[in-house]
Write an enzyme that holds these catalytic residues in place. Structure first.
Site, mmCIF file in Angstrom:
data_model
loop_
_atom_site.group_PDB
_atom_site.id
_atom_site.type_symbol
_atom_site.label_atom_id
_atom_site.label_comp_id
_atom_site.label_asym_id
_atom_site.label_seq_id
_atom_site.Cartn_x
_atom_site.Cartn_y
_atom_site.Cartn_z
ATOM 1 N N HIS A 288 -10.909 26.477 -34.720
ATOM 2 C CA HIS A 288 -10.790 27.299 -33.508
ATOM 3 C C HIS A 288 -10.763 26.409 -32.267
ATOM 4 C CE1 HIS A 288 -12.192 31.207 -31.299
ATOM 5 N NE2 HIS A 288 -11.335 30.484 -30.583
ATOM 6 N N PHE B 114 -5.577 24.007 -27.547
ATOM 7 C CA PHE B 114 -5.111 22.713 -27.046
ATOM 8 C C PHE B 114 -4.056 22.826 -25.934
ATOM 9 C CE2 PHE B 114 -6.512 19.862 -30.876
ATOM 10 C CZ PHE B 114 -7.805 19.865 -30.392
ATOM 11 N N ARG B 115 -3.743 24.033 -25.495
ATOM 12 C CA ARG B 115 -3.000 24.254 -24.239
ATOM 13 C C ARG B 115 -1.561 23.775 -24.213
ATOM 14 N NH1 ARG B 115 -6.783 27.825 -23.198
ATOM 15 N NH2 ARG B 115 -8.693 27.044 -22.249
ATOM 16 N N ASP C 154 -14.402 26.605 -30.536
ATOM 17 C CA ASP C 154 -13.669 27.343 -29.504
ATOM 18 C C ASP C 154 -13.416 26.410 -28.311
ATOM 19 O OD1 ASP C 154 -12.328 29.276 -28.126
ATOM 20 O OD2 ASP C 154 -14.043 30.593 -27.806
ATOM 21 N N HIS D 258 -10.890 23.836 -19.423
ATOM 22 C CA HIS D 258 -10.406 24.195 -18.084
ATOM 23 C C HIS D 258 -10.846 23.076 -17.159
ATOM 24 C CE1 HIS D 258 -9.162 28.270 -19.124
ATOM 25 N NE2 HIS D 258 -10.278 28.376 -19.832
#
Ligand code: DOR
Ligand code: ZN
Length: 469
Positions: A82, A85-86, A326, A330
């Site tokens: 989970h 990685f954007r 998770d 950011h």
């Protein structure tokens, strides 16, 4: 600089430039084999574990890397099922290279990546793009979720059984990004017409929206857990479980957070349902939220001591199958707007194994439990063949960790692109000294060197798209 073994003598790697074929011998380490602790040697040939020798005695062969494992624990590489990685879309937060480097630094040899990207990964084309990018950029094994929308059942069907696709992700409640399926008829359609595993973010959208409106005047971060409360999560968890039962569909409930859900699943899980807990929900509670603020803001929220304690209890009794991160990076800049505007999510893929091993060394659980929850569990849940255990014939995905030294992690020690960690300032043990993928060293750390360690593999040279049963 060579690292030191338990006698303070130099730890050497013989033939450091070799081993490109995945041939390697690790001598005299403490291995976790079949739930037991054994001292000895382990050999990898052609990327697969070829022999495990309790008591040692394996002689080095021509052309193989030899690692002195004395004083270190040899574990199967951790599997983090989970992460976010954007890529594509938010390279300032992470991409498949920086994320997999962070994974490797943390002893994670396989990751499963979530679909809330820009654009969202919701069809065959976007999935193929991500898999191709990972082939060029990742240094570890990789798999990807396809995101469900209210009307993409045929897209979900089109990637079923595809190499590199691990399952379907449904956001039943709104979180980061715009993926959301909350109406019963759309959920029924997905459960009725797809195979494989469905992973749900279980928070009830109707209750969520009602409460977000009610809590609109609150700007204190403690209100986050009050707003997105246990009832939001419990409602959705029960609803997802009923859908799984009605349609005989495999279901995995991601990031379980509350005592009430964990206790309910203990009695109602059955054979179709599996679940996971995040390290941050096992580590932090309301006091940490007050102390650390938006750094530990996430959905579902960090809750209360009682919830944290029950998650540990339900991990130990087997209700919760695995421990995950998770990892949801950011930038601190985007977080700096404060609650409630700050984006939810925190990084964690590179600290998960040390953190859990620190819990083990502090008496919270055993090292073998950590292997069960972070290696064997994810492999079982997602049907990853030949992974997650030290067994002859299994893949040579390994991590050699140091349980003797404690080192303090700070933001600047991280590999994640966002350059910070919610565990900044914590003293952790269990740092991976070597991370090995298919018998090839991908990351190295020295006891006397920088905590960040040194990447060894070039992007794309190691790691494969995972296959799932
Ligand atoms: O806090 C969260 N952050 N929860 C999610 O469900 C998504 C994640 C993200 O992608 O940032
Ligand atoms: Zn997530």
């Amino acid at each position: 600089m060579p690292s030191k073994n338990s006698h303070g003598t130099s730890r050497s790697v013989v033939n450091p430039g070799e081993g490109v074929d995945g041939n390697l011998l690790i001598r005299n380490s403490t291995m976790i084999v079949g739930g037991s602790i054994v001292e000895g040697d382990l050999r990898v040939i052609g990327g697969k574990i070829s022999s495990i020798a309790p008591g040692g005695g394996l002689d080095a062969r021509e052309g193989e890397i030899v690692i002195d494992g004395e004083g270190l624990h040899l574990l199967p590489g951790a599997i983090d099922p989970h992460v976010h990685f954007r890529e594509p879309g938010q390279p300032e937060k992470e991409d498949l290279e920086s994320g997999s480097r962070a994974a490797a630094a943390g002893g994670v040899t396989s990751f499963l990546d979530m679909p809330n990207n820009i654009p969202n990964a919701t069809n065959r084309t976007t999935l193929e793009t991500k898999i191709a990018l990972a082939g060029q950029k990742a240094v570890t094994h990789h798999g990807f979720f396809v995101g469900a929308t209210r009307d993409n059942v045929s897209d979900l069907q089109s990637v079923e059984g595809m190499d590199g696709v691990c399952g379907i992700k449904i956001f039943m409640g709104s979180s980061t990004g715009d993926l959301l399926v909350h109406e019963q008829k759309h959920l029924e359609e997905i459960f009725a017409n797809t195979g494989g595993i469905i992973a749900t973010h279980a928070e009830d959208e109707e209750r969520l929206q009602q409460r977000i409106a009610e809590f609109g005047h609150r700007t204190d971060i403690t209100s986050h857990a009050e707003c997105r409360d246990v009832e939001c999560a419990f409602l959705a968890t029960k609803r997802a479980a009923a859908l799984a039962k009605d349609h005989a569909h495999r279901l995995h409930i991601v990031h379980l957070t509350s005592a009430i859900e964990a206790d309910w699943l203990h009695n109602n899980k059955g054979d179709l349902i599996t679940t996971e807990a995040c390290i941050q929900h096992l580590t932090f509670d309301q006091d940490d939220v007050e102390a650390l603020g938006v750094r530990v803001l996430m959905n579902p929220p960090i809750r209360y001591t009682e919830d944290k304690d029950t998650l540990w209890k339900r991990l130990k009794d087997g209700t919760i199958d695995c421990v995950v991160t998770d990892h949801a990076p950011h930038t601190l800049e985007s977080k700096s707007v404060g609650y409630p505007k700050a984006p939810a999510g925190m990084p964690g893929v590179e600290t998960s194994l040390p953190l859990m091993l620190t819990h083990a060394m502090n008496g919270k659980c055993s090292v073998n439990d950590v292997v069960r929850w972070m290696c064997e569990g994810p492999a079982r849940v997602y049907g990853m063949k030949n992974k997650g255990s030290l067994i002859e014939g299994y893949d040579g995905d390994l991590t050699l960790v140091d349980l003797q030294t404690r080192r303090t992690i700070t933001d600047s020690d991280t590999w994640t692109r966002v350059g910070w960690t919610p565990y900044d300032g914590m003293e952790l043990t269990g740092w991976p000294m070597y991370t090995i993928v298919d018998g090839k060293i991908v990351h190295k750390r020295e006891v006397d060197g920088a905590l960040r360690g040194v990447p060894v593999a070039t992007p794309g040279s190691t790691g494969r798209a995972l296959q799932f049963d």
